[in-house]
Design a protein around this motif. Structure first.
Motif, PDB file in Angstrom:
ATOM      1  N   ARG A 103       6.793   5.142  -5.786  1.00 44.64           N
ATOM      2  CA  ARG A 103       5.862   5.896  -5.270  1.00 44.64           C
ATOM      3  C   ARG A 103       5.502   5.434  -3.591  1.00 44.64           C
ATOM      4  N   SER A 104       6.082   4.601  -3.107  1.00 44.00           N
ATOM      5  CA  SER A 104       6.100   4.414  -1.839  1.00 44.00           C
ATOM      6  C   SER A 104       6.156   5.392  -0.766  1.00 44.00           C
ATOM      7  N   ALA A 105       5.537   5.687   0.228  1.00 41.93           N
ATOM      8  CA  ALA A 105       5.809   6.527   1.272  1.00 41.93           C
ATOM      9  C   ALA A 105       6.863   5.843   2.528  1.00 41.93           C
ATOM     10  N   ALA A 106       7.321   4.741   1.990  1.00 49.41           N
ATOM     11  CA  ALA A 106       8.192   3.872   3.117  1.00 49.41           C
ATOM     12  C   ALA A 106       9.341   4.789   3.425  1.00 49.41           C
ATOM     13  N   THR A 107       9.975   4.816   4.652  1.00 51.46           N
ATOM     14  CA  THR A 107      11.228   5.327   5.193  1.00 51.46           C
ATOM     15  C   THR A 107      12.371   4.745   4.572  1.00 51.46           C
ATOM     16  N   CYS A 108      12.318   3.297   4.482  1.00 50.80           N
ATOM     17  CA  CYS A 108      13.591   2.463   4.296  1.00 50.80           C
ATOM     18  C   CYS A 108      13.036   1.429   3.570  1.00 50.80           C
ATOM     19  N   ILE A 109      13.588   0.899   2.379  1.00 49.39           N
ATOM     20  CA  ILE A 109      13.534  -0.138   1.643  1.00 49.39           C
ATOM     21  C   ILE A 109      14.666  -0.955   1.400  1.00 49.39           C
ATOM     22  N   GLU A 164       0.918  -1.188  -0.003  1.00 49.21           N
ATOM     23  CA  GLU A 164      -0.017  -0.048  -0.025  1.00 49.21           C
ATOM     24  C   GLU A 164       0.806   1.298  -0.135  1.00 49.21           C
ATOM     25  N   GLU A 165       0.982   2.032  -1.033  1.00 49.22           N
ATOM     26  CA  GLU A 165       1.959   2.988  -1.257  1.00 49.22           C
ATOM     27  C   GLU A 165       1.692   4.148  -0.280  1.00 49.22           C
ATOM     28  N   THR A 166       0.577   4.196   0.049  1.00 46.43           N
ATOM     29  CA  THR A 166       0.381   5.467   0.967  1.00 46.43           C
ATOM     30  C   THR A 166       0.901   5.637   2.197  1.00 46.43           C
ATOM     31  N   ILE A 167       0.982   4.252   2.740  1.00 43.85           N
ATOM     32  CA  ILE A 167       1.255   3.846   4.223  1.00 43.85           C
ATOM     33  C   ILE A 167       2.716   4.125   4.318  1.00 43.85           C
ATOM     34  N   PRO A 168       3.236   5.065   5.496  1.00 42.84           N
ATOM     35  CA  PRO A 168       4.656   5.374   5.548  1.00 42.84           C
ATOM     36  C   PRO A 168       5.290   4.382   6.426  1.00 42.84           C
ATOM     37  N   HIS A 169       5.374   3.160   5.792  1.00 46.90           N
ATOM     38  CA  HIS A 169       6.141   2.110   6.677  1.00 46.90           C
ATOM     39  C   HIS A 169       7.622   2.524   6.992  1.00 46.90           C
ATOM     40  N   ASP A 170       7.816   2.187   8.102  1.00 43.50           N
ATOM     41  CA  ASP A 170       9.293   2.231   8.669  1.00 43.50           C
ATOM     42  C   ASP A 170      10.314   1.584   7.757  1.00 43.50           C
ATOM     43  N   LEU A 171       9.906   0.386   7.658  1.00 43.30           N
ATOM     44  CA  LEU A 171      10.616  -0.494   6.720  1.00 43.30           C
ATOM     45  C   LEU A 171       9.828  -1.522   5.827  1.00 43.30           C
ATOM     46  N   VAL A 172      10.291  -1.478   4.578  1.00 42.62           N
ATOM     47  CA  VAL A 172       9.782  -2.542   3.555  1.00 42.62           C
ATOM     48  C   VAL A 172      10.977  -3.311   3.272  1.00 42.62           C
ATOM     49  N   ILE A 173      10.902  -4.590   3.223  1.00 43.51           N
ATOM     50  CA  ILE A 173      11.784  -5.539   3.012  1.00 43.51           C
ATOM     51  C   ILE A 173      11.295  -6.114   1.868  1.00 43.51           C
ATOM     52  N   VAL A 174      12.252  -6.164   0.609  1.00 40.62           N
ATOM     53  CA  VAL A 174      11.972  -6.771  -0.645  1.00 40.62           C
ATOM     54  C   VAL A 174      12.877  -8.016  -0.754  1.00 40.62           C
ATOM     55  N   THR A 175      12.101  -9.276  -0.811  1.00 38.66           N
ATOM     56  CA  THR A 175      13.005 -10.421  -0.834  1.00 38.66           C
ATOM     57  C   THR A 175      12.444 -11.419  -2.127  1.00 38.66           C
ATOM     58  N   LEU A 176      12.967 -10.588  -3.365  1.00 45.16           N
ATOM     59  CA  LEU A 176      12.596 -11.174  -4.584  1.00 45.16           C
ATOM     60  C   LEU A 176      14.224 -11.374  -5.094  1.00 45.16           C
ATOM     61  N   LEU A 177      14.001 -12.333  -6.184  1.00 45.36           N
ATOM     62  CA  LEU A 177      15.288 -12.459  -7.043  1.00 45.36           C
ATOM     63  C   LEU A 177      15.656 -11.256  -7.683  1.00 45.36           C
TER      64      LEU A 177
END
Length: 106
Positions: free
Chosen positions: A44-50, A18-31
């Motif tokens: 577009r994400s409002a996340a602080t850290c990716i 959800e791009e509008t939520i300002p997550h503290d951390l988004v962890i991307v576990t993709l190849l």
């Protein structure tokens, strides 16, 4: 997930962002070859850290895509002890041996 005080914080796992939520951390576990599909959402994400987790990726490209100031990288690590049959044994790791191996560029 324990915080620095030993307290716990809620963690949720999702197959979407959800791009509008300002997550503290988004962890991307993709190849590495799968990251292109999610980069527009992450931009577009409002996340602080990716944080991108993986062995092979292009850090400069990912930093340029989502911003170096909110981009972090980590490598998954599994520690296992094997029994005499070569099967992993379930065992707790003492707190003194736990380490965090993340690197943030910026």
């Amino acid at each position: 997930m324990p915080d620095v005080k030993g307290e716990r914080a809620p963690v949720s796992v999702s197959d979407g962002l959800e791009e509008t939520i300002p997550h503290d951390l988004v962890i991307v576990t993709l190849l590495a070859h799968q990251t292109n599909a999610v980069l527009p959402n992450l931009q577009r994400s409002a996340a602080t850290c990716i944080q991108f987790m993986g062995k092979r990726f292009d850090p400069e490209r990912l930093q340029a895509a989502v911003g170096a100031e909110r981009c972090a990288f980590g490598m998954p690590f599994v520690e296992a002890i094997l029994n005499s049959e070569g099967r992993p044994i379930s065992q707790s790791v003492p707190a003194a041996r736990k380490q965090s191996w993340t690197s943030s560029a910026g």
